[in-house]
Design a protein around this motif. Structure first.
Motif, PDB file in Angstrom:
ATOM      1  N   THR A  55      -0.923   5.501  -8.809  1.00 48.40           N
ATOM      2  CA  THR A  55      -0.376   6.598  -9.516  1.00 48.40           C
ATOM      3  C   THR A  55       0.165   6.199 -10.876  1.00 48.40           C
ATOM      4  O   THR A  55       0.276   6.796 -11.968  1.00 48.40           O
ATOM      5  CB  THR A  55       0.704   7.163  -8.514  1.00 48.40           C
ATOM      6  N   LYS A  91       1.094   2.256  -7.174  1.00 47.67           N
ATOM      7  CA  LYS A  91       0.299   1.492  -8.119  1.00 47.67           C
ATOM      8  C   LYS A  91      -0.668   2.230  -8.978  1.00 47.67           C
ATOM      9  O   LYS A  91      -0.804   2.189  -9.918  1.00 47.67           O
ATOM     10  CB  LYS A  91      -0.393   0.158  -7.368  1.00 47.67           C
ATOM     11  N   SER A 129       0.947  -1.471   0.027  1.00 47.52           N
ATOM     12  CA  SER A 129       0.006   0.078  -0.097  1.00 47.52           C
ATOM     13  C   SER A 129       0.878   1.323  -0.167  1.00 47.52           C
ATOM     14  O   SER A 129       1.805   1.106   0.641  1.00 47.52           O
ATOM     15  CB  SER A 129      -0.984   0.106   1.152  1.00 47.52           C
ATOM     16  N   GLY A 130       0.527   2.232  -0.893  1.00 47.02           N
ATOM     17  CA  GLY A 130       1.459   3.497  -1.015  1.00 47.02           C
ATOM     18  C   GLY A 130       2.637   3.399  -2.025  1.00 47.02           C
ATOM     19  O   GLY A 130       3.332   4.332  -1.988  1.00 47.02           O
TER      20      GLY A 130
HETATM   21  N1  LIG Z   1      -3.382  13.253  -4.596  1.00 50.82           N
HETATM   22  C1  LIG Z   1      -2.445  13.113  -3.977  1.00 50.82           C
HETATM   23  N2  LIG Z   1      -1.993  13.882  -3.102  1.00 50.82           N
HETATM   24  C2  LIG Z   1      -0.987  13.822  -2.413  1.00 50.82           C
HETATM   25  N3  LIG Z   1      -0.150  12.716  -2.165  1.00 50.82           N
HETATM   26  C3  LIG Z   1      -0.908  11.285  -3.027  1.00 50.82           C
HETATM   27  C4  LIG Z   1      -1.878  11.692  -3.902  1.00 50.82           C
HETATM   28  N4  LIG Z   1      -2.245  10.461  -4.446  1.00 50.82           N
HETATM   29  C5  LIG Z   1      -1.158   9.700  -3.770  1.00 50.82           C
HETATM   30  N5  LIG Z   1      -0.371  10.064  -2.893  1.00 50.82           N
HETATM   31  C6  LIG Z   1       0.538   9.538  -2.217  1.00 50.82           C
HETATM   32  O1  LIG Z   1       1.497   8.851  -3.382  1.00 50.82           O
HETATM   33  C7  LIG Z   1       1.930   7.671  -2.901  1.00 50.82           C
HETATM   34  C8  LIG Z   1       1.566   6.376  -3.683  1.00 50.82           C
HETATM   35  O2  LIG Z   1      -0.181   6.578  -3.681  1.00 50.82           O
HETATM   36  P1  LIG Z   1      -0.899   5.467  -4.598  1.00 50.82           P
HETATM   37  O3  LIG Z   1      -2.251   5.785  -4.494  1.00 50.82           O
HETATM   38  O4  LIG Z   1      -0.337   5.310  -6.074  1.00 50.82           O
HETATM   39  O5  LIG Z   1      -0.519   4.018  -3.828  1.00 50.82           O
HETATM   40  P2  LIG Z   1      -1.051   2.571  -4.111  1.00 50.82           P
HETATM   41  O6  LIG Z   1      -0.112   1.702  -4.365  1.00 50.82           O
HETATM   42  O7  LIG Z   1      -2.062   2.560  -5.184  1.00 50.82           O
HETATM   43  O8  LIG Z   1      -1.564   2.243  -2.869  1.00 50.82           O
HETATM   44  P3  LIG Z   1      -2.904   1.362  -2.204  1.00 50.82           P
HETATM   45  O9  LIG Z   1      -2.505  -0.067  -2.634  1.00 50.82           O
HETATM   46  O10 LIG Z   1      -3.100   1.648  -0.741  1.00 50.82           O
HETATM   47  O11 LIG Z   1      -4.150   1.690  -3.169  1.00 50.82           O
HETATM   48  C9  LIG Z   1       1.228   7.520  -1.460  1.00 50.82           C
HETATM   49  O12 LIG Z   1       2.025   7.868  -0.439  1.00 50.82           O
HETATM   50  C10 LIG Z   1       0.190   8.451  -1.329  1.00 50.82           C
HETATM   51  O13 LIG Z   1      -0.096   9.001   0.072  1.00 50.82           O
END
Ligand SMILES: Nc1ncnc2c1ncn2[C@@H]1O[C@H](COP(=O)(O)OP(=O)(O)OP(=O)(O)O)[C@@H](O)[C@H]1O
Ligand SMILES: [Mg+2]
Length: 243
Positions: free
Chosen positions: A49, A47, A43-44
């Motif tokens: 993004t 992915k 998580s985070g």
């Molecule tokens: N709009 C935003 N503004 C600020 N930070 C963001 C934003 N979107 C994502 N982040 C940060 O960027 C990082 C990557 O986020 P992302 O949503 O891509 O992770 P993820 O791998 O999809 O996580 P998950 O498995 O929880 O869905 C995280 O630290 C998140 O807090």
């Protein structure tokens, strides 16, 4: 190799100054046309993004994304909106169907938004493909979760997009229903030659893909081809994903 999407040194930073978060750090990868790619990571790890940048839903802070050979960074908002409508399909964990529209109207929506008149034969074909030929006139509330996700997949397929992106498309489904949806996605890759890129937390889901990309802290740290569920689970454990 023929690639549907190419990311070249793509970085994405959210926010500015001390509160800035680097969600992607110089990610370079090609996603093969006609292939099924799964994206995993804690998580985070970036992915969503990654998916949003690859699909033109979000702009990278630096680096280049090419979709079907076209550089997205040179495109203005109008052109990007058209690209999102016509050349990529998106399936989310929450099905995001319009409750007041019928199944057929939901599926036809991207065609309508693109200003083309929905072709009846095309609609029938995609509904048949997702196993909902008999449900065209029903509303989303009359369908099960798995059936609603099938409608969302039909809607993603209807324009014949370059790539179908899924952000945890089976995340809200029970195990058995999730298997059906995965088999459907596998089928559109094998039988239609559709390119599919899917974020998932589920090793069994990832094992349906041809290739798994592992993200950690905004970087691709590993790639696995011909994945097995056990192999994926083991790799994720070593990434600290289940700690
Ligand atoms: N709009 C935003 N503004 C600020 N930070 C963001 C934003 N979107 C994502 N982040 C940060 O960027 C990082 C990557 O986020 P992302 O949503 O891509 O992770 P993820 O791998 O999809 O996580 P998950 O498995 O929880 O869905 C995280 O630290 C998140 O807090
Ligand atoms: Mg996410």
């Amino acid at each position: 190799m023929d690639e549907a999407v190419v990311l070249d040194a793509v970085s994405k930073v959210y926010g500015k100054g001390g509160g800035a978060v680097a969600a992607l750090r110089e990610v370079s990868v090609g996603l093969p046309r006609g292939g099924f790619t799964a994206v995993m990571g804690p998580s985070g790890s970036g992915k969503s993004t990654f998916l949003h940048c690859a699909a033109g839903l979000d702009r990278p802070t630096s680096g280049v994304v090419r979709l079907g050979g076209q550089d997205l960074s040179g495109m203005n908002e109008t052109a990007l909106t058209r690209l999102r409508r016509e050349r990529v399909g998106f399936v989310f964990q929450a099905f995001n169907l319009v409750p007041s529209l019928t199944v057929a109207q939901n599926v036809a929506l991207p065609l309508k938004l693109a200003g083309s008149r929905p072709d009846r034969a095309r609609l029938a074909e995609v509904l048949e493909r997702v196993g909902l030929a008999g449900r065209a006139g029903h509303r989303p509330a009359e369908l099960s979760g798995g059936q609603q996700q099938r409608v969302a997949i039909a809607r993603a397929l209807v324009t014949g997009p370059e790539v179908v992106f899924g952000d945890e498309p089976t995340g809200a489904l029970d195990t058995v229903t999730a298997r059906d949806v995965l088999a459907l996605l596998r089928g559109v890759v094998d039988e239609l030659g559709q390119t599919v890129v899917m974020v998932t937390h589920d090793p069994v889901a990832a094992a349906c893909a041809d290739t798994v990309l592992y993200l950690a802290d905004g970087r691709i740290v590993d790639t696995m081809s011909a994945p097995t569920a056990a192999g994926v689970a083991d790799r994720m454990t070593r990434l600290g994903a289940y700690a």
